[in-house]
Design an enzyme around this catalytic site. Structure first.
Site, PDB file in Angstrom:
ATOM      1  N   VAL A  15       0.821  -1.068   0.030  1.00 27.86           N
ATOM      2  CA  VAL A  15      -0.040   0.115   0.087  1.00 27.86           C
ATOM      3  C   VAL A  15       0.755   1.177   0.010  1.00 27.86           C
ATOM      4  O   VAL A  15       0.450   2.537  -0.669  1.00 27.86           O
ATOM      5  CB  VAL A  15      -0.882  -0.048   1.269  1.00 27.86           C
ATOM      6  CG1 VAL A  15      -1.597   1.339   1.279  1.00 27.86           C
ATOM      7  CG2 VAL A  15      -1.972  -0.969   1.271  1.00 27.86           C
ATOM      8  N   ARG A 100     -10.477   2.872  13.186  1.00 24.38           N
ATOM      9  CA  ARG A 100     -11.901   3.007  12.502  1.00 24.38           C
ATOM     10  C   ARG A 100     -12.770   3.158  13.502  1.00 24.38           C
ATOM     11  O   ARG A 100     -14.017   3.914  12.889  1.00 24.38           O
ATOM     12  CB  ARG A 100     -11.878   2.002  11.546  1.00 24.38           C
ATOM     13  CG  ARG A 100     -10.889   1.941  10.534  1.00 24.38           C
ATOM     14  CD  ARG A 100     -10.973   0.275   9.547  1.00 24.38           C
ATOM     15  NE  ARG A 100     -10.034   0.558   8.448  1.00 24.38           N
ATOM     16  CZ  ARG A 100      -9.666  -0.606   7.783  1.00 24.38           C
ATOM     17  NH1 ARG A 100     -10.331  -1.492   8.242  1.00 24.38           N
ATOM     18  NH2 ARG A 100      -8.784  -0.408   6.936  1.00 24.38           N
ATOM     19  N   CYS A 129     -11.310  -2.008   2.677  1.00 24.29           N
ATOM     20  CA  CYS A 129     -11.113  -2.048   1.164  1.00 24.29           C
ATOM     21  C   CYS A 129     -12.817  -2.362   0.673  1.00 24.29           C
ATOM     22  O   CYS A 129     -12.984  -1.517  -0.188  1.00 24.29           O
ATOM     23  CB  CYS A 129     -10.222  -2.677   0.727  1.00 24.29           C
ATOM     24  SG  CYS A 129     -10.145  -4.528   1.415  1.00 24.29           S
ATOM     25  N   SER A 159      -4.492  -9.491  -3.223  1.00 17.66           N
ATOM     26  CA  SER A 159      -4.080  -8.432  -2.818  1.00 17.66           C
ATOM     27  C   SER A 159      -4.374  -7.744  -1.301  1.00 17.66           C
ATOM     28  O   SER A 159      -3.712  -7.057  -0.953  1.00 17.66           O
ATOM     29  CB  SER A 159      -4.515  -7.300  -3.895  1.00 17.66           C
ATOM     30  OG  SER A 159      -5.929  -7.115  -4.160  1.00 17.66           O
ATOM     31  N   HIS A 242     -11.167  -6.417  -5.877  1.00 17.50           N
ATOM     32  CA  HIS A 242     -12.409  -6.926  -5.168  1.00 17.50           C
ATOM     33  C   HIS A 242     -13.545  -6.720  -5.983  1.00 17.50           C
ATOM     34  O   HIS A 242     -13.686  -5.829  -6.548  1.00 17.50           O
ATOM     35  CB  HIS A 242     -12.387  -6.406  -3.708  1.00 17.50           C
ATOM     36  CG  HIS A 242     -11.226  -6.686  -2.790  1.00 17.50           C
ATOM     37  ND1 HIS A 242     -10.272  -7.673  -3.014  1.00 17.50           N
ATOM     38  CD2 HIS A 242     -11.102  -6.333  -1.571  1.00 17.50           C
ATOM     39  CE1 HIS A 242      -9.621  -7.657  -1.990  1.00 17.50           C
ATOM     40  NE2 HIS A 242      -9.878  -6.759  -1.160  1.00 17.50           N
TER      41      HIS A 242
END
Length: 336
Positions: A15, A100, A129, A159, A242
């Protein structure tokens, strides 16, 4: 836009490397760029806008003089450095899940709830994601009528597990072709020629923590504390991007024509009506770019008031690095 000083914490990971790439692509005036990593990587170099930038070891002193810090490290390392970043006066945009669900930390997708970012107290969290990709796909519907519930199944590329995920799938495919031994360490079982319907840690309710993120994070991003989501997360043998199948129930019935119009006009989203003769995107279509592609928009056959759709997005870009850079750009632009 005035020049901003930017550090990337975890600049050598999958990332972090993508953050560097996207920073170079976006129209952001960078004063100083500071790639930070472990002592093992310090002293090496990364490419940025045609030049070489030296990697430095991350310490508590690294963040002085920075305007923004992009976090591309795991939870423990994020919590370790967050106090020093906040004390330095920089804004920390963190891609981990460490903050989060902290009520004092805004959880932001710029196109949906960008205004929340400006309420930060030094830290802004990047959502999961699959949450980002799914909510981008349905945000146009939420503008027409608040979302009450969603039923989602994710098809998550390797990924999502970082470079180790890429390497494991590649190694297993090569072993299958060459008659070698299949080895699994990143995933709980063979991923090549297989799917694994379990991502994350199991919870007492039978779901995983990865599956609960879409409900828990979606409530914060949409400002809908009563949002209900049933999610099944599946790892699939896809390298990148995704995909999610999701059924959305809103407070009022949305007609298909207005649903498609709302999705098509939403920033950061591309409606696929007829792309190369099909009405759906695939992971390969959406890799290495920042739009979330949406297709197969149709009336649900179980709940006649609901809409079902399919979406795909690049997990490393919009699902992680690009979302963080977009937050940075939005805030830097606002300072001008």
């Amino acid at each position: 836009m005035k020049k901003v000083n930017v550090a990337i914490l975890g600049a050598t990971g999958a990332v972090g490397v993508e953050m560097l790439k996207i920073l170079g692509e976006y129209d952001i005036e960078i004063g100083k760029l500071l790639p930070l990593a472990s002592a093992r990587s310090a002293g090496g170099y990364v490419k940025f806008r045609g030049g070489d930038v030296r990697i430095e070891e991350a310490t508590d002193e690294s963040f002085k003089g920075m305007d923004f810090v992009l976090g591309a490290v795991k939870n423990g390392m994020s919590r370790r450095f967050a106090p020093a970043i906040v004390e330095s006066g920089a804004v920390y945009i963190d891609n981990s899940s460490a903050f989060r669900m902290d009520d004092h930390v805004p959880l932001v997708v710029p196109e949906i709830n960008g205004a929340d970012a400006f309420k930060n107290k030094g830290i802004i969290a990047n959502p999961n994601c699959s949450t980002i990709i799914t909510l981008m796909a349905v945000a146009g519907l939420a503008k027409l009528s608040p979302i009450e519930s969603m039923v989602a199944s994710t098809y998550q590329a390797v990924s999502g597990a970082g470079q180790a995920g890429f390497s494991e799938l590649q190694g297993q495919m090569e072993a299958i072709v060459n008659g070698g031994k299949i080895e699994s360490s990143t995933f709980p079982t063979q991923i090549a020629l297989n799917v694994i319907p379990f991502i994350g840690a199991g919870l007492d309710n039978g779901y995983t923590d990865e599956e609960m993120k879409m409900q828990n994070e979606g409530r914060r991003i949409f400002h809908r504390p009563g949002l209900r989501v049933t999610c099944t997360c599946v790892r699939v043998p896809v390298m990148r991007s995704h995909s999610i199948a999701v059924t959305v129930r809103t407070e009022r019935r949305i007609e298909l024509d207005e649903a498609k119009a709302a999705i098509s006009s939403y920033p950061g989203v591309r409606l696929v009506d007829d792309y190369q003769g099909r009405d759906y995107p695939t992971p390969l279509d959406t890799s290495n770019q920042d739009l979330v592609w949406v297709g197969r928009v149709r009336r649900d056959l179980v709940d006649d008031d609901a809409i079902t759709l399919w979406c795909c997005g690049d997990q490393i870009r919009k699902g992680a690095a690009a979302n963080a850079v977009q937050i940075l750009k939005m805030m830097a632009d606002a300072k001008d």
